[in-house]
Design a protein around this motif. Structure first.
Motif, PDB file in Angstrom:
ATOM      1  N   ILE A  86       1.189  -1.123   0.092  1.00  0.00           N
ATOM      2  CA  ILE A  86      -0.207   0.269   0.457  1.00  0.00           C
ATOM      3  C   ILE A  86       1.066   1.653   0.000  1.00  0.00           C
ATOM      4  CG2 ILE A  86      -1.228   1.523   1.462  1.00  0.00           C
ATOM      5  CD1 ILE A  86      -2.947  -1.377   1.907  1.00  0.00           C
ATOM      6  N   GLY A  87       2.057   0.743   0.788  1.00  0.00           N
ATOM      7  CA  GLY A  87       2.425   2.298   0.925  1.00  0.00           C
ATOM      8  C   GLY A  87       3.720   2.881  -0.740  1.00  0.00           C
ATOM      9  N   LEU A  88       4.241   1.048  -1.052  1.00  0.00           N
ATOM     10  CA  LEU A  88       4.524   1.152  -2.166  1.00  0.00           C
ATOM     11  C   LEU A  88       3.824   2.361  -3.912  1.00  0.00           C
ATOM     12  CD1 LEU A  88       7.419   0.596  -3.350  1.00  0.00           C
ATOM     13  CD2 LEU A  88       6.793  -1.210  -3.876  1.00  0.00           C
ATOM     14  N   VAL A  89       2.626   1.873  -3.438  1.00  0.00           N
ATOM     15  CA  VAL A  89       1.104   2.414  -4.314  1.00  0.00           C
ATOM     16  C   VAL A  89       1.675   4.182  -4.020  1.00  0.00           C
ATOM     17  CG1 VAL A  89      -0.368   1.825  -4.651  1.00  0.00           C
ATOM     18  CG2 VAL A  89       0.331  -0.054  -4.389  1.00  0.00           C
ATOM     19  N   GLY A  90       1.340   3.791  -2.979  1.00  0.00           N
ATOM     20  CA  GLY A  90       1.066   5.534  -2.468  1.00  0.00           C
ATOM     21  C   GLY A  90       1.805   6.352  -2.607  1.00  0.00           C
ATOM     22  N   VAL A  91       3.674   5.774  -2.177  1.00  0.00           N
ATOM     23  CA  VAL A  91       4.627   6.979  -3.178  1.00  0.00           C
ATOM     24  C   VAL A  91       4.567   6.468  -4.693  1.00  0.00           C
ATOM     25  CG1 VAL A  91       6.581   6.765  -3.645  1.00  0.00           C
ATOM     26  CG2 VAL A  91       6.065   6.342  -1.461  1.00  0.00           C
TER      27      VAL A  91
END
Lengths: 169, 101
Positions: B18-23
């Motif tokens: 989720i963090g990777l998709v956000g960045v």
């Protein structure tokens, strides 16, 4: 049974709130994203408690929820962003590709772990595991140099943040 | 521990992805910083999980160090966002495409 219930509860809180942090319709306003981040980090603190990492759970709430997210909220209030500064959400090919790549990365690592489980049963731990003395002893013996370097890092970060955020150089 | 380690690592992977998709997808610098915090949290959760499974508190010590680094990173990152906002009146990374100010 209680452990499973609590695990599902905290995992759902942390992952669900994390999705709200990045989902564009919900997190258009960074303020909403920051509040969702707060919920997500609280969920992770609950997971730490289930893993018997009591000190880290307390620090998670103090440092992350109490300091980092509050800092985010202060900056959001300071910037006072309007709709003009926030831009319009666009779905582009690059974004879709990036999302698919990121999710594929997670899926591949999950597949690898599924095919070759890393560890079987958890070790049995004694009463004081994860509480202050158990964490402090390695911290002040084997990890003393990283700990002292960390204090220098924090000093540099404080000075750097003040210099960067200053109006005039 | 009744909950198997696979379930814990699934939560870790979900948070990290989720963090990777956000960045990767959000253009708002503030949201990108929050996504980085999510990824650091996923790493911390993995450290604490393995620390519990090995019955060794050293993983928690490293997680403690990561926590302090994350706090410093947030402070400097947010100061950069403020400096950037002063220059461009925006927090979108699209505006940060020039090397001169």
């Amino acid at each position: 049974m209680v452990e499973w219930t609590l695990f599902v509860l905290f995992a759902a809180l942390s992952v669900g709130a994390a999705i709200l942090v990045i989902l564009p319709p919900m997190a258009r306003n960074p303020l909403h994203a920051a509040v969702a981040l707060m919920a997500s980090l609280t969920g992770v603190a609950g997971l730490y408690l289930l893993l018997a990492a009591h000190l880290l759970a307390v620090l998670q709430v103090l440092v992350y929820v109490g300091a980092v997210v509050t800092l985010f909220l202060f900056v959001i209030m300071l910037l006072n962003l309007g709709p003009a500064e926030l831009g319009h959400p666009k779905v582009t090919f690059a974004k879709v590709l990036a999302s698919v790549a990121a999710l594929a990365f997670g899926g591949l690592v999950a597949l690898r772990l599924w095919n070759d489980p890393p560890l079987g049963q958890a070790a049995t731990v004694d009463e004081g595991f994860g509480w202050v003395s158990a964490v402090a002893r390695p911290l002040f013996t084997d990890y003393l140099v990283p700990f002292e370097l960390l204090s220098i890092f924090l000093l540099v970060a404080i000075v750097g943040a003040v210099v960067l955020a200053k109006k005039e150089y | 521990m009744i909950v198997p380690i696979e379930a814990w690592l699934a939560v870790v992977l979900a948070l990290f992805a989720i963090g990777l998709v956000g960045v990767a997808t959000r253009r708002n610098l503030l949201i990108q910083l929050m996504s980085i915090e999510l990824m650091l949290n996923a790493a911390n959760l993995a450290l604490v999980t393995f620390s519990r499974w090995h019955g060794d508190a050293e993983g928690q010590v490293v997680a403690f160090l990561v926590m302090a680094v994350a706090a410093g990173e947030a402070a400097v990152g947010l100061a950069l966002v403020i400096a950037f906002f002063r220059h461009r009146r925006s927090v979108l990374v699209d505006e940060a495409a020039q090397m001169k100010h």
